[in-house]
Scaffold this motif. Structure first.
Motif, PDB file in Angstrom:
ATOM      1  N   PHE A 101     -10.134   2.149  -8.884  1.00  0.00           N
ATOM      2  CA  PHE A 101     -10.354   2.068  -7.589  1.00  0.00           C
ATOM      3  C   PHE A 101     -11.879   1.633  -7.364  1.00  0.00           C
ATOM      4  CE2 PHE A 101      -6.391   4.159  -7.330  1.00  0.00           C
ATOM      5  CZ  PHE A 101      -5.647   3.708  -6.390  1.00  0.00           C
ATOM      6  N   LYS A 102     -12.880   1.949  -8.093  1.00  0.00           N
ATOM      7  CA  LYS A 102     -14.056   1.601  -7.997  1.00  0.00           C
ATOM      8  C   LYS A 102     -14.409   0.069  -7.940  1.00  0.00           C
ATOM      9  CE  LYS A 102     -15.906   1.484 -12.760  1.00  0.00           C
ATOM     10  NZ  LYS A 102     -16.947   2.307 -13.517  1.00  0.00           N
ATOM     11  N   GLY A 103     -13.543  -0.681  -8.374  1.00  0.00           N
ATOM     12  CA  GLY A 103     -13.791  -2.286  -8.006  1.00  0.00           C
ATOM     13  C   GLY A 103     -13.465  -2.851  -6.783  1.00  0.00           C
ATOM     14  N   ALA A 144      -6.691   6.267   6.495  1.00  0.00           N
ATOM     15  CA  ALA A 144      -5.281   6.213   5.719  1.00  0.00           C
ATOM     16  C   ALA A 144      -5.608   7.205   4.691  1.00  0.00           C
ATOM     17  CB  ALA A 144      -4.971   4.984   5.197  1.00  0.00           C
ATOM     18  N   ALA A 145      -4.379   7.710   4.270  1.00  0.00           N
ATOM     19  CA  ALA A 145      -4.358   8.700   3.281  1.00  0.00           C
ATOM     20  C   ALA A 145      -3.318   8.744   2.163  1.00  0.00           C
ATOM     21  CB  ALA A 145      -4.447  10.134   3.987  1.00  0.00           C
ATOM     22  N   VAL A 146      -3.670   8.976   1.019  1.00  0.00           N
ATOM     23  CA  VAL A 146      -2.580   9.398  -0.095  1.00  0.00           C
ATOM     24  C   VAL A 146      -2.615  10.596  -0.583  1.00  0.00           C
ATOM     25  CG1 VAL A 146      -2.211   8.284  -2.418  1.00  0.00           C
ATOM     26  CG2 VAL A 146      -3.276   6.727  -0.785  1.00  0.00           C
ATOM     27  N   LEU A 147      -1.427  11.443  -0.446  1.00  0.00           N
ATOM     28  CA  LEU A 147      -1.244  12.635  -1.088  1.00  0.00           C
ATOM     29  C   LEU A 147      -0.346  12.419  -2.341  1.00  0.00           C
ATOM     30  CD1 LEU A 147      -1.264  12.533   2.318  1.00  0.00           C
ATOM     31  CD2 LEU A 147      -1.009  15.048   2.044  1.00  0.00           C
ATOM     32  N   ALA A 148      -0.967  12.708  -3.367  1.00  0.00           N
ATOM     33  CA  ALA A 148      -0.531  12.860  -4.763  1.00  0.00           C
ATOM     34  C   ALA A 148       0.130  14.322  -5.252  1.00  0.00           C
ATOM     35  CB  ALA A 148      -1.028  11.729  -5.645  1.00  0.00           C
ATOM     36  N   GLN A 149       1.276  14.336  -5.515  1.00  0.00           N
ATOM     37  CA  GLN A 149       1.600  15.555  -6.124  1.00  0.00           C
ATOM     38  C   GLN A 149       1.108  16.958  -5.208  1.00  0.00           C
ATOM     39  OE1 GLN A 149       0.217  14.555 -10.256  1.00  0.00           O
ATOM     40  NE2 GLN A 149      -1.060  16.391  -9.918  1.00  0.00           N
ATOM     41  N   GLU A 200       4.878   6.358   4.283  1.00  0.00           N
ATOM     42  CA  GLU A 200       5.514   5.940   3.096  1.00  0.00           C
ATOM     43  C   GLU A 200       5.596   6.977   1.857  1.00  0.00           C
ATOM     44  OE1 GLU A 200       3.906   2.121   2.270  1.00  0.00           O
ATOM     45  OE2 GLU A 200       3.087   1.850   4.294  1.00  0.00           O
ATOM     46  N   VAL A 201       6.488   6.569   1.152  1.00  0.00           N
ATOM     47  CA  VAL A 201       6.697   7.680  -0.081  1.00  0.00           C
ATOM     48  C   VAL A 201       6.852   7.057  -1.272  1.00  0.00           C
ATOM     49  CG1 VAL A 201       9.413   7.674   0.358  1.00  0.00           C
ATOM     50  CG2 VAL A 201       8.114   9.694  -0.771  1.00  0.00           C
ATOM     51  N   SER A 202       6.486   7.201  -2.399  1.00  0.00           N
ATOM     52  CA  SER A 202       6.698   6.573  -3.742  1.00  0.00           C
ATOM     53  C   SER A 202       8.059   6.764  -4.185  1.00  0.00           C
ATOM     54  CB  SER A 202       5.770   7.172  -4.541  1.00  0.00           C
ATOM     55  OG  SER A 202       6.026   8.260  -5.139  1.00  0.00           O
ATOM     56  N   ARG A 246      -0.141   0.746  -8.391  1.00  0.00           N
ATOM     57  CA  ARG A 246       0.127  -0.701  -7.636  1.00  0.00           C
ATOM     58  C   ARG A 246       0.485  -0.344  -6.201  1.00  0.00           C
ATOM     59  NH1 ARG A 246       2.631  -2.836 -12.146  1.00  0.00           N
ATOM     60  NH2 ARG A 246       4.634  -2.950 -11.096  1.00  0.00           N
ATOM     61  N   GLN A 247       1.482   0.503  -6.175  1.00  0.00           N
ATOM     62  CA  GLN A 247       1.907   0.886  -4.598  1.00  0.00           C
ATOM     63  C   GLN A 247       0.700   1.650  -3.935  1.00  0.00           C
ATOM     64  OE1 GLN A 247       4.923   3.809  -4.351  1.00  0.00           O
ATOM     65  NE2 GLN A 247       5.384   3.322  -2.276  1.00  0.00           N
ATOM     66  N   ILE A 248      -0.049   2.278  -4.574  1.00  0.00           N
ATOM     67  CA  ILE A 248      -1.317   2.921  -3.795  1.00  0.00           C
ATOM     68  C   ILE A 248      -2.142   1.846  -3.421  1.00  0.00           C
ATOM     69  CG2 ILE A 248      -3.400   4.515  -3.977  1.00  0.00           C
ATOM     70  CD1 ILE A 248      -1.643   5.961  -6.082  1.00  0.00           C
ATOM     71  N   HIS A 249      -2.557   0.810  -4.159  1.00  0.00           N
ATOM     72  CA  HIS A 249      -3.348  -0.312  -4.157  1.00  0.00           C
ATOM     73  C   HIS A 249      -2.740  -1.052  -2.892  1.00  0.00           C
ATOM     74  CE1 HIS A 249      -6.683  -0.492  -6.855  1.00  0.00           C
ATOM     75  NE2 HIS A 249      -5.994  -0.206  -7.993  1.00  0.00           N
ATOM     76  N   SER A 250      -1.476  -1.358  -2.883  1.00  0.00           N
ATOM     77  CA  SER A 250      -0.908  -1.939  -1.903  1.00  0.00           C
ATOM     78  C   SER A 250      -0.894  -1.369  -0.399  1.00  0.00           C
ATOM     79  CB  SER A 250       0.494  -2.535  -2.416  1.00  0.00           C
ATOM     80  OG  SER A 250       0.610  -3.173  -3.366  1.00  0.00           O
ATOM     81  N   PHE A 251      -0.752  -0.045  -0.635  1.00  0.00           N
ATOM     82  CA  PHE A 251      -0.933   0.857   0.811  1.00  0.00           C
ATOM     83  C   PHE A 251      -2.303   0.859   1.370  1.00  0.00           C
ATOM     84  CE2 PHE A 251      -2.127   4.716   2.638  1.00  0.00           C
ATOM     85  CZ  PHE A 251      -0.919   4.995   3.725  1.00  0.00           C
ATOM     86  N   LEU A 252      -3.281   0.722   0.181  1.00  0.00           N
ATOM     87  CA  LEU A 252      -4.576   1.153   0.739  1.00  0.00           C
ATOM     88  C   LEU A 252      -5.143  -0.401   1.400  1.00  0.00           C
ATOM     89  CD1 LEU A 252      -6.495   3.152  -1.998  1.00  0.00           C
ATOM     90  CD2 LEU A 252      -5.607   3.879   0.444  1.00  0.00           C
ATOM     91  N   ARG A 253      -4.714  -1.432   0.659  1.00  0.00           N
ATOM     92  CA  ARG A 253      -5.160  -2.720   1.034  1.00  0.00           C
ATOM     93  C   ARG A 253      -4.500  -3.115   2.476  1.00  0.00           C
ATOM     94  NH1 ARG A 253      -3.700  -5.095  -4.684  1.00  0.00           N
ATOM     95  NH2 ARG A 253      -5.925  -4.862  -5.902  1.00  0.00           N
ATOM     96  N   ALA A 254      -3.306  -2.762   2.555  1.00  0.00           N
ATOM     97  CA  ALA A 254      -2.611  -2.969   3.974  1.00  0.00           C
ATOM     98  C   ALA A 254      -3.223  -2.104   5.204  1.00  0.00           C
ATOM     99  CB  ALA A 254      -1.208  -2.503   3.991  1.00  0.00           C
TER     100      ALA A 254
END
Length: 284
Positions: free
Chosen positions: A82-84, A155-160, A252-254, A270-278
């Motif tokens: 994600f640093k890019g 926005a937030a991403v909660l993984a496992q 949303e859920v994976s 890819r789903q995380i990238h799409s979510f963050l960009r949105a």
């Protein structure tokens, strides 16, 4: 208990992440990708690193109370990924045994003390609004961030994410009592196992339900977009992850499972990238 389950109990048990405090001075060891720095507030000293540029993204590693920046290499390398596109900020959890952060055990503020450290690092860096992605213990930390700073987390991403299992009610407490507390006491003679026990009781047994840090009503009324990637091991109950996803109005859920086979991980990323960009604010 098989070795894999035992490992999950110890390493995936308990967790925390850094937390907030008003802006104060930090000692910077350099700038640029992967620059190592320290944020200090009174007796608290938090080791953090930055990489990349763009909209700020706070990253919280898994590993329970032993959460460190190094943990962000699993299940995929979050910083490299994600640093890019983002200004990635990560830190060692306060008092993680493999890390370089330290501070007192705030027994009555077990979760909030880490949230203080996280918000404090962001304040120190002059960051107001940001996105956050957390693994394992990062789940409860993110919900606490959304409670403490709802206007700052975009926005937030909660993984496992970690959650409470009624059929294993002392799982997180037990894992930290064996996999974190004894090593901390060895390193910090001013801290006793009695203090560790009281701290972990406050963290994992006082409000032993759901996601530990917030109520179902809070999640039901949370207006922050969240993406949840469920797991299903003892410390990361699938049922709790899905309940949170069903309750949160902008969740949303994976797919599940998303880590096995390994070929699925890039699809989840890819789903995380799409979510963050949105949900990333337009640059001004």
């Amino acid at each position: 208990m098989d070795p894999t389950r035992r490992k999950i109990l110890t390493t995936g048990a308990a967790a925390t992440a850094m937390a907030a405090v008003p802006r104060v001075f930090g000692q910077q060891a350099g700038k640029g990708a992967g620059a190592m720095s320290f944020y200090e507030k009174g007796p608290v000293r938090i080791h953090y690193e930055e990489a990349g540029s763009g909209f700020p993204l706070l990253l919280i590693a898994g590993g329970g109370l032993n959460s460190t920046i190094a943990g962000l290499a699993n299940p995929f390398n979050s910083i490299e990924e994600f640093k890019g596109e983002y200004r990635c900020v990560a830190a060692d959890l306060r008092n993680a045994n493999p890390g370089q952060s330290s501070g007192p055990l705030e027994i009555d503020r077990a979760w909030d003390s880490h949230t203080d450290d996280q918000l404090g690092v962001m304040d120190h860096l002059g960051i107001n609004k940001f996105m956050v992605m957390g693994f394992c213990i990062g789940g409860p930390f993110i919900w606490n961030l959304l409670k403490r700073a709802p206007d700052r987390v975009v926005a937030a991403v909660l993984a496992q994410p970690v959650g409470f299992r009624p059929e294993m009610p002392t799982l997180m407490y037990d894992g930290s009592m064996t996999g974190w507390g004894p090593d901390l006491v060895k390193r910090r003679p001013e801290i006793t196992m009695d203090m560790v026990q009281k701290y972990l009781i406050k963290m994992y047994r006082t409000n032993a339900d759901f996601v530990f840090t917030v109520t179902r009503d809070f999640v039901r009324n949370c207006q922050t977009p969240v993406l949840i990637l469920p797991d299903d091991v003892p410390a990361h109950p699938y049922a709790v992850a899905m309940e949170a996803a069903m309750l949160a109005p902008k969740a949303e859920v994976s797919m599940f499972p998303w880590k096995e086979p390994k070929e699925r991980i890039p699809l989840a990323v890819r789903q995380i990238h799409s979510f963050l960009r949105a949900h990333r604010p337009a640059s001004t």
